[in-house]
Design a protein around this motif. Structure first.
Motif, PDB file in Angstrom:
ATOM      1  N   ARG A  96      43.396  44.802  45.110  1.00 46.31           N
ATOM      2  CA  ARG A  96      42.007  44.861  45.585  1.00 46.31           C
ATOM      3  C   ARG A  96      41.504  43.467  45.923  1.00 46.31           C
ATOM      4  O   ARG A  96      41.989  42.473  45.395  1.00 46.31           O
ATOM      5  CB  ARG A  96      41.117  45.482  44.502  1.00 46.31           C
ATOM      6  CG  ARG A  96      41.442  46.934  44.209  1.00 46.31           C
ATOM      7  CD  ARG A  96      40.703  47.386  42.979  1.00 46.31           C
ATOM      8  NE  ARG A  96      41.126  46.616  41.817  1.00 46.31           N
ATOM      9  CZ  ARG A  96      40.573  46.749  40.612  1.00 46.31           C
ATOM     10  NH1 ARG A  96      39.574  47.580  40.430  1.00 46.31           N
ATOM     11  NH2 ARG A  96      41.015  46.030  39.607  1.00 46.31           N
ATOM     12  N   SER A  97      40.498  43.436  46.812  1.00 53.36           N
ATOM     13  CA  SER A  97      39.876  42.162  47.145  1.00 53.36           C
ATOM     14  C   SER A  97      38.939  41.731  46.019  1.00 53.36           C
ATOM     15  O   SER A  97      38.660  42.501  45.094  1.00 53.36           O
ATOM     16  CB  SER A  97      39.103  42.270  48.466  1.00 53.36           C
ATOM     17  OG  SER A  97      38.131  43.280  48.352  1.00 53.36           O
ATOM     18  N   ALA A  98      38.452  40.499  46.112  1.00 53.73           N
ATOM     19  CA  ALA A  98      37.640  39.949  45.031  1.00 53.73           C
ATOM     20  C   ALA A  98      36.284  40.614  44.960  1.00 53.73           C
ATOM     21  O   ALA A  98      35.641  40.876  45.980  1.00 53.73           O
ATOM     22  CB  ALA A  98      37.471  38.460  45.256  1.00 53.73           C
ATOM     23  N   THR A  99      35.846  40.902  43.758  1.00 52.12           N
ATOM     24  CA  THR A  99      34.500  41.422  43.528  1.00 52.12           C
ATOM     25  C   THR A  99      33.757  40.395  42.671  1.00 52.12           C
ATOM     26  O   THR A  99      34.389  39.560  42.005  1.00 52.12           O
ATOM     27  CB  THR A  99      34.553  42.765  42.783  1.00 52.12           C
ATOM     28  OG1 THR A  99      35.161  42.554  41.493  1.00 52.12           O
ATOM     29  CG2 THR A  99      35.374  43.784  43.560  1.00 52.12           C
ATOM     30  N   PRO A 100      32.421  40.428  42.676  1.00 52.08           N
ATOM     31  CA  PRO A 100      31.678  39.463  41.832  1.00 52.08           C
ATOM     32  C   PRO A 100      32.098  39.508  40.371  1.00 52.08           C
ATOM     33  O   PRO A 100      32.186  38.479  39.713  1.00 52.08           O
ATOM     34  CB  PRO A 100      30.218  39.894  42.030  1.00 52.08           C
ATOM     35  CG  PRO A 100      30.204  40.531  43.380  1.00 52.08           C
ATOM     36  CD  PRO A 100      31.525  41.215  43.537  1.00 52.08           C
ATOM     37  N   ASP A 101      32.359  40.710  39.853  1.00 49.05           N
ATOM     38  CA  ASP A 101      32.778  40.821  38.450  1.00 49.05           C
ATOM     39  C   ASP A 101      34.137  40.166  38.241  1.00 49.05           C
ATOM     40  O   ASP A 101      34.359  39.490  37.226  1.00 49.05           O
ATOM     41  CB  ASP A 101      32.841  42.288  38.043  1.00 49.05           C
ATOM     42  CG  ASP A 101      31.461  42.922  37.989  1.00 49.05           C
ATOM     43  OD1 ASP A 101      30.486  42.143  37.864  1.00 49.05           O
ATOM     44  OD2 ASP A 101      31.367  44.154  38.076  1.00 49.05           O
ATOM     45  N   GLN A 102      35.059  40.379  39.187  1.00 50.97           N
ATOM     46  CA  GLN A 102      36.378  39.760  39.071  1.00 50.97           C
ATOM     47  C   GLN A 102      36.281  38.240  39.132  1.00 50.97           C
ATOM     48  O   GLN A 102      36.969  37.535  38.401  1.00 50.97           O
ATOM     49  CB  GLN A 102      37.295  40.254  40.187  1.00 50.97           C
ATOM     50  CG  GLN A 102      37.912  41.623  39.930  1.00 50.97           C
ATOM     51  CD  GLN A 102      38.843  42.004  41.038  1.00 50.97           C
ATOM     52  OE1 GLN A 102      38.478  41.936  42.211  1.00 50.97           O
ATOM     53  NE2 GLN A 102      40.052  42.406  40.685  1.00 50.97           N
TER      54      GLN A 102
END
Length: 242
Positions: A57-63
């Protein structure tokens, strides 16, 4: 240094004793310091990157926040570079690339520190040895000029000994200095290339490209296929990526 050893070296190397000893001392310090840095870098493992590459998956704010927290405990160069990249995640991609390039230049300078001096020592010491050869021959001919009788081996021994000893001492210092300087420079280049590759992948990952972390790393796909098969020894496959 024991006085007896110094006197022995002084007899063999003449006026060039201190210059050659100084070059050998500085070269030894640089090599030891560089070996310590290399060993320190090689012992650090970026397991977080291996775990991140398993995700598609692409980057998320939580990641991002989770990764920043995880990297705050990391001390490797890649962890520091990634933390810098994540701290500027809100900037445009080109701006992040410029920031990472500046950081990489600084790391290259750090990894190559002292190697130029080591190369210079590798060039200077044979010249010092050659100077010793010339001085030894001058001394030998002076001894021959003062003698009216036949030439004896003892008249030749002092001058020839000084000539050969300084040449040998210069080469003994120069060969390992040049060899290690080139090998360590090669290691620094390879290290920076790996850092740049990983940071470019992470920059694309921040941009939203799902497969960015697997670009140019076919082993990751193989490892992921191994993980998907429960009958395969997963741990062995992932250890090969680190």
């Amino acid at each position: 240094m024991p006085q007896s050893l110094y006197l022995q070296l002084s007899e063999q190397l003449g006026y060039l004793t201190w210059p050659l000893l100084g070059c050998a001392f500085i070269a030894s310090l640089i090599v030891l310091e560089r070996f310590a840095l290399i060993m320190n870098e090689l012992t650090k493992r970026d397991h977080w990157l291996t775990e991140l590459r398993q995700q598609t998956r692409s980057a998320t704010p939580d990641q991002r926040q989770q990764l920043i927290t995880q990297l705050s405990q990391g001390k490797s160069m890649l962890a520091k570079g990634t933390a810098l990249l994540l701290s500027h995640a809100d900037q445009p991609r080109t701006m992040r690339e410029e920031i990472v390039n500046l950081w990489l230049l600084k790391q290259k300078e750090k990894l190559s520190s002292g190697l130029k001096v080591l190369q210079i020592i590798g060039v200077i010491t044979p010249l010092l040895g050659l100077l010793g050869t010339v001085l030894g021959l001058i001394e030998m001919f002076s001894q021959l000029g003062l003698s009216d009788g036949p030439v004896t081996p003892s008249q030749l021994a002092t001058g020839l000994g000084l000539a050969m000893n300084t040449t040998a001492a210069g080469l003994i210092i120069a060969v390992p200095a040049i060899t290690l300087a080139n090998l360590m420079n090669l290691w620094a280049d390879k290290r920076c290339q790996k850092l740049a590759h990983a940071l470019n992948q992470l920059n694309l990952w921040l941009e939203g490209l799902d497969q960015a972390l697997t670009i140019g790393n076919e082993n990751v796909k193989q490892a992921q296929s191994v993980i998907s098969n429960p009958s395969t020894k997963t741990t062995v496959a992932m250890e090969s990526l680190s």
